[in-house]
Design a protein around this motif. Sequence first.
Motif, PDB file in Angstrom:
ATOM      1  N   ASP A  48       0.810  -1.214   0.000  1.00 29.18           N
ATOM      2  CA  ASP A  48       0.000   0.000   0.000  1.00 29.18           C
ATOM      3  C   ASP A  48       0.849   1.273   0.000  1.00 29.18           C
ATOM      4  O   ASP A  48       0.348   2.341   0.329  1.00 29.18           O
ATOM      5  N   CYS A  49       2.115   1.156  -0.389  1.00 33.70           N
ATOM      6  CA  CYS A  49       3.013   2.305  -0.263  1.00 33.70           C
ATOM      7  C   CYS A  49       3.142   3.104  -1.553  1.00 33.70           C
ATOM      8  O   CYS A  49       3.932   4.048  -1.623  1.00 33.70           O
ATOM      9  N   GLY A  50       2.348   2.759  -2.582  1.00 35.10           N
ATOM     10  CA  GLY A  50       2.491   3.425  -3.872  1.00 35.10           C
ATOM     11  C   GLY A  50       2.249   4.922  -3.823  1.00 35.10           C
ATOM     12  O   GLY A  50       2.856   5.678  -4.580  1.00 35.10           O
ATOM     13  N   GLY A  51       1.375   5.370  -2.939  1.00 36.31           N
ATOM     14  CA  GLY A  51       1.083   6.795  -2.840  1.00 36.31           C
ATOM     15  C   GLY A  51       1.836   7.502  -1.728  1.00 36.31           C
ATOM     16  O   GLY A  51       1.453   8.606  -1.320  1.00 36.31           O
ATOM     17  N   TRP A  52       2.911   6.879  -1.230  1.00 45.26           N
ATOM     18  CA  TRP A  52       3.670   7.424  -0.097  1.00 45.26           C
ATOM     19  C   TRP A  52       4.166   8.835  -0.368  1.00 45.26           C
ATOM     20  O   TRP A  52       4.718   9.131  -1.424  1.00 45.26           O
ATOM     21  N   ARG A  53       3.941   9.696   0.604  1.00 47.63           N
ATOM     22  CA  ARG A  53       4.521  11.049   0.608  1.00 47.63           C
ATOM     23  C   ARG A  53       5.350  11.183   1.873  1.00 47.63           C
ATOM     24  O   ARG A  53       5.011  10.624   2.913  1.00 47.63           O
ATOM     25  N   ASP A  54       6.427  11.941   1.796  1.00 49.93           N
ATOM     26  CA  ASP A  54       7.306  12.072   2.955  1.00 49.93           C
ATOM     27  C   ASP A  54       6.556  12.593   4.177  1.00 49.93           C
ATOM     28  O   ASP A  54       6.878  12.247   5.317  1.00 49.93           O
TER      29      ASP A  54
END
Length: 254
Positions: free
Chosen positions: A66-72
């Motif tokens: 589920d990390c495809g949309g990760w933002r810092d």
Amino acid sequence: MLFDTHAHYDSRQFDADRDAVLSALPGQGVGLVVNPGCDLDSSRKAIEIAQRYPFVYAAVGVHPEDCGGWRDGDVDELRALAAHPKVVAIGEIGLDYYWKDNPRELQQKVFRAQLALAEELDLPAIVHDREAHGDSLAIVREFPRVRGVFHCFSGSAEMAKELVGLGWMISFTGVLTYKNARKAVEAAQAVPLERILIETDSPYMAPVPHRGERNHSGLVRHTCDRLAEIRGISPQECERITFEAGVHFFQIQE
């Protein structure tokens, strides 16, 4: 009492009867449950569930699938969620090389960011490791001050011993009851019993004789019984040891 250290009651598979399933667990001998999130939304839901049931605790994190949309900036939101008194870990985090949706480099970046958060907050980490044993172990070694658990352990006995040597825990699901679970059985034999946790990973991976059904925490007893058989102790002793290990690991004040 039993401690199911990993169950996803925020899953849509419990939407129709979530309260009935959870309310029935104490009567089935389940004393504690930890519900890890897999993204920001499910982490919030995990906290909401933990607020409603005194025996349920939450973990917050972003799963490698589920990390495809990760933002810092997601680290800041996880930090805020982790301040809730019923949050006991950062998770479910880690690496999954079975699914190809998210590049390995991104998964590793997100994994490192959340291990750094676990270190900052002095919380244990719940790690998902699927077909990524070498990289998972290497990245964990970069954070020697982080304690954690490899949930649904699928590595070798040698890897299990190495993790225990680093101060980590090993957790087994209903897979331990499957006929083809040779590696899991060898790992369960290889490490001290007090470093082992048990879990369901509900609603997935129901143990024998319920394989193929929707899993729930009441079925964690089958994993406990199988672990007791493997270790040559009584189910009651295994129940006590794994419960105490979970309480100590998650620092739950009973």
